[in-house]
Scaffold this motif. Structure first.
Motif, PDB file in Angstrom:
ATOM      1  N   VAL A   1       0.901  -1.216  -0.121  1.00 45.92           N
ATOM      2  CA  VAL A   1      -0.057  -0.001  -0.006  1.00 45.92           C
ATOM      3  C   VAL A   1       0.945   1.144  -0.081  1.00 45.92           C
ATOM      4  N   ALA A   2       1.888   1.295   0.627  1.00 43.83           N
ATOM      5  CA  ALA A   2       2.818   2.496   0.833  1.00 43.83           C
ATOM      6  C   ALA A   2       3.650   2.492  -0.603  1.00 43.83           C
ATOM      7  N   GLY A   3       3.756   3.473  -1.036  1.00 41.45           N
ATOM      8  CA  GLY A   3       4.557   3.522  -2.500  1.00 41.45           C
ATOM      9  C   GLY A   3       4.142   4.604  -3.325  1.00 41.45           C
ATOM     10  N   THR A   4       4.299   4.638  -4.713  1.00 40.35           N
ATOM     11  CA  THR A   4       4.215   5.560  -5.765  1.00 40.35           C
ATOM     12  C   THR A   4       3.539   4.828  -6.797  1.00 40.35           C
ATOM     13  N   PHE A   5       2.416   5.322  -7.173  1.00 41.81           N
ATOM     14  CA  PHE A   5       1.419   4.961  -8.412  1.00 41.81           C
ATOM     15  C   PHE A   5       1.302   5.938  -9.309  1.00 41.81           C
ATOM     16  N   VAL A   6       1.455   5.400 -10.584  1.00 45.17           N
ATOM     17  CA  VAL A   6       1.297   6.226 -11.548  1.00 45.17           C
ATOM     18  C   VAL A   6       0.223   5.949 -12.720  1.00 45.17           C
ATOM     19  N   ASN A   7      -0.259   6.892 -13.211  1.00 42.88           N
ATOM     20  CA  ASN A   7      -1.539   6.644 -14.350  1.00 42.88           C
ATOM     21  C   ASN A   7      -1.517   7.556 -15.395  1.00 42.88           C
TER      22      ASN A   7
ATOM     23  N   ALA B   1      -3.300  13.560 -19.366  1.00 40.23           N
ATOM     24  CA  ALA B   1      -2.988  13.933 -18.062  1.00 40.23           C
ATOM     25  C   ALA B   1      -2.014  12.602 -17.771  1.00 40.23           C
ATOM     26  N   ASP B   2      -1.241  12.963 -16.763  1.00 42.02           N
ATOM     27  CA  ASP B   2      -0.211  12.329 -15.963  1.00 42.02           C
ATOM     28  C   ASP B   2      -0.488  12.356 -14.581  1.00 42.02           C
ATOM     29  N   ASP B   3      -0.844  11.204 -13.828  1.00 45.37           N
ATOM     30  CA  ASP B   3      -1.218  11.280 -12.427  1.00 45.37           C
ATOM     31  C   ASP B   3      -0.115  10.669 -11.694  1.00 45.37           C
ATOM     32  N   THR B   4       0.271  11.010 -10.677  1.00 48.02           N
ATOM     33  CA  THR B   4       1.202  10.294  -9.516  1.00 48.02           C
ATOM     34  C   THR B   4       0.588  10.307  -8.163  1.00 48.02           C
ATOM     35  N   LEU B   5       0.190   9.182  -7.573  1.00 45.03           N
ATOM     36  CA  LEU B   5       0.068   9.118  -6.215  1.00 45.03           C
ATOM     37  C   LEU B   5       1.130   8.713  -5.331  1.00 45.03           C
ATOM     38  N   VAL B   6       1.438   9.154  -4.279  1.00 48.14           N
ATOM     39  CA  VAL B   6       2.411   8.865  -3.136  1.00 48.14           C
ATOM     40  C   VAL B   6       1.657   8.651  -2.180  1.00 48.14           C
ATOM     41  N   THR B   7       1.639   7.234  -1.462  1.00 47.66           N
ATOM     42  CA  THR B   7       1.149   6.932  -0.372  1.00 47.66           C
ATOM     43  C   THR B   7       1.960   6.702   0.729  1.00 47.66           C
ATOM     44  N   ALA B   8       1.732   7.130   1.766  1.00 45.10           N
ATOM     45  CA  ALA B   8       2.572   7.113   3.153  1.00 45.10           C
ATOM     46  C   ALA B   8       1.776   6.943   4.510  1.00 45.10           C
TER      47      ALA B   8
ATOM     48  N   ARG C   1      -1.412  13.712  -4.400  1.00 48.85           N
ATOM     49  CA  ARG C   1      -1.579  13.238  -5.760  1.00 48.85           C
ATOM     50  C   ARG C   1      -1.211  14.548  -6.501  1.00 48.85           C
ATOM     51  N   ARG C   2      -0.199  14.313  -7.435  1.00 51.47           N
ATOM     52  CA  ARG C   2       0.271  15.361  -8.288  1.00 51.47           C
ATOM     53  C   ARG C   2      -0.192  15.007  -9.878  1.00 51.47           C
ATOM     54  N   THR C   3      -0.781  16.027 -10.584  1.00 51.56           N
ATOM     55  CA  THR C   3      -1.402  15.824 -11.831  1.00 51.56           C
ATOM     56  C   THR C   3      -0.857  16.869 -12.686  1.00 51.56           C
ATOM     57  N   GLY C   4      -0.084  16.289 -13.972  1.00 53.47           N
ATOM     58  CA  GLY C   4       0.143  17.278 -14.792  1.00 53.47           C
ATOM     59  C   GLY C   4      -0.459  17.003 -15.951  1.00 53.47           C
ATOM     60  N   PHE C   5      -1.146  18.063 -16.548  1.00 54.79           N
ATOM     61  CA  PHE C   5      -2.189  17.878 -17.789  1.00 54.79           C
ATOM     62  C   PHE C   5      -2.030  18.959 -18.844  1.00 54.79           C
TER      63      PHE C   5
ATOM     64  N   VAL D   1      -6.279   0.768  -7.863  1.00 58.76           N
ATOM     65  CA  VAL D   1      -7.787   1.466  -8.853  1.00 58.76           C
ATOM     66  C   VAL D   1      -8.742   2.082  -7.990  1.00 58.76           C
ATOM     67  N   ILE D   2      -8.858   3.195  -8.598  1.00 60.24           N
ATOM     68  CA  ILE D   2      -9.687   3.967  -8.145  1.00 60.24           C
ATOM     69  C   ILE D   2     -10.863   4.347  -9.037  1.00 60.24           C
ATOM     70  N   GLY D   3     -12.092   3.857  -8.938  1.00 52.39           N
ATOM     71  CA  GLY D   3     -13.120   3.933  -9.686  1.00 52.39           C
ATOM     72  C   GLY D   3     -12.696   3.224 -10.914  1.00 52.39           C
ATOM     73  N   SER D   4     -12.758   3.839 -12.347  1.00 50.91           N
ATOM     74  CA  SER D   4     -12.431   3.302 -13.341  1.00 50.91           C
ATOM     75  C   SER D   4     -10.772   3.547 -13.737  1.00 50.91           C
ATOM     76  N   ARG D   5     -10.067   4.277 -13.069  1.00 51.02           N
ATOM     77  CA  ARG D   5      -8.844   4.616 -13.337  1.00 51.02           C
ATOM     78  C   ARG D   5      -7.801   3.502 -12.505  1.00 51.02           C
ATOM     79  N   SER D   6      -6.948   3.065 -13.255  1.00 45.41           N
ATOM     80  CA  SER D   6      -6.052   1.943 -12.789  1.00 45.41           C
ATOM     81  C   SER D   6      -4.584   2.691 -12.705  1.00 45.41           C
ATOM     82  N   TYR D   7      -4.000   2.472 -11.928  1.00 45.42           N
ATOM     83  CA  TYR D   7      -2.467   3.007 -11.362  1.00 45.42           C
ATOM     84  C   TYR D   7      -1.463   1.805 -11.500  1.00 45.42           C
ATOM     85  N   ARG D   8      -0.285   1.936 -11.692  1.00 42.70           N
ATOM     86  CA  ARG D   8       0.502   0.724 -11.756  1.00 42.70           C
ATOM     87  C   ARG D   8       1.499   1.318 -10.685  1.00 42.70           C
ATOM     88  N   LYS D   9       2.171   0.499  -9.848  1.00 45.56           N
ATOM     89  CA  LYS D   9       3.125   0.857  -8.761  1.00 45.56           C
ATOM     90  C   LYS D   9       4.485   0.692  -9.260  1.00 45.56           C
ATOM     91  N   THR D  10       5.307   1.885  -8.986  1.00 38.81           N
ATOM     92  CA  THR D  10       6.477   2.137  -9.821  1.00 38.81           C
ATOM     93  C   THR D  10       7.629   1.719  -8.778  1.00 38.81           C
TER      94      THR D  10
END
Length: 111
Positions: free
Chosen positions: A16-22, A31-38, A49-53, A101-110
């Motif tokens: 669960v802790a880490g960096t996930f990207v979409n 758009a590019d999303d990065t989620l960092v969970t700690a 959540r950092r988003t560049g779009f 996965v958040i709703g219909s969005r899937s992030y992969r762990k980096t």
């Protein structure tokens, strides 16, 4: 069986802790999303959540824009689901496929 569940639960918690990207693209934006969970404390987590779009207008991609959000969440080890407190977003973790996965969005762990 209890030991197996405990190991599985600990493994999920470690995932669960880490960096996930979409990355996503559509007719109106790219758009590019990065989620960092700690872990903050116990089952409470902070998510950055950092988003560049780029907005797309008439087929032309605009300048890159950025947004940052900070979420507070609680992780339920039994269900493997984290709930963001303010808006109630449900984050489902899938360690077997290195996905979040958040709703219909899937992030992969980096990491």
């Amino acid at each position: 069986l209890g030991l197996l569940l405990a190991c599985s639960s600990a493994g999920n918690r470690a995932f669960v802790a880490g960096t996930f990207v979409n990355s996503s693209a559509g007719e109106y934006s790219v758009a590019d999303d990065t989620l960092v969970t700690a872990v903050e404390q116990g089952d409470r987590y902070m998510i950055v959540r950092r988003t560049g779009f780029n907005l797309v207008r008439n087929g032309v991609k605009g300048k890159r824009e950025h947004e940052t959000e900070i979420w507070d969440a609680v992780y339920d080890q039994k269900s493997g689901i984290m709930t963001e407190i303010r808006k109630g977003k449900m984050l489902e973790f899938h360690p077997d496929s290195a996905k979040l996965v958040i709703g219909s969005r899937s992030y992969r762990k980096t990491n």
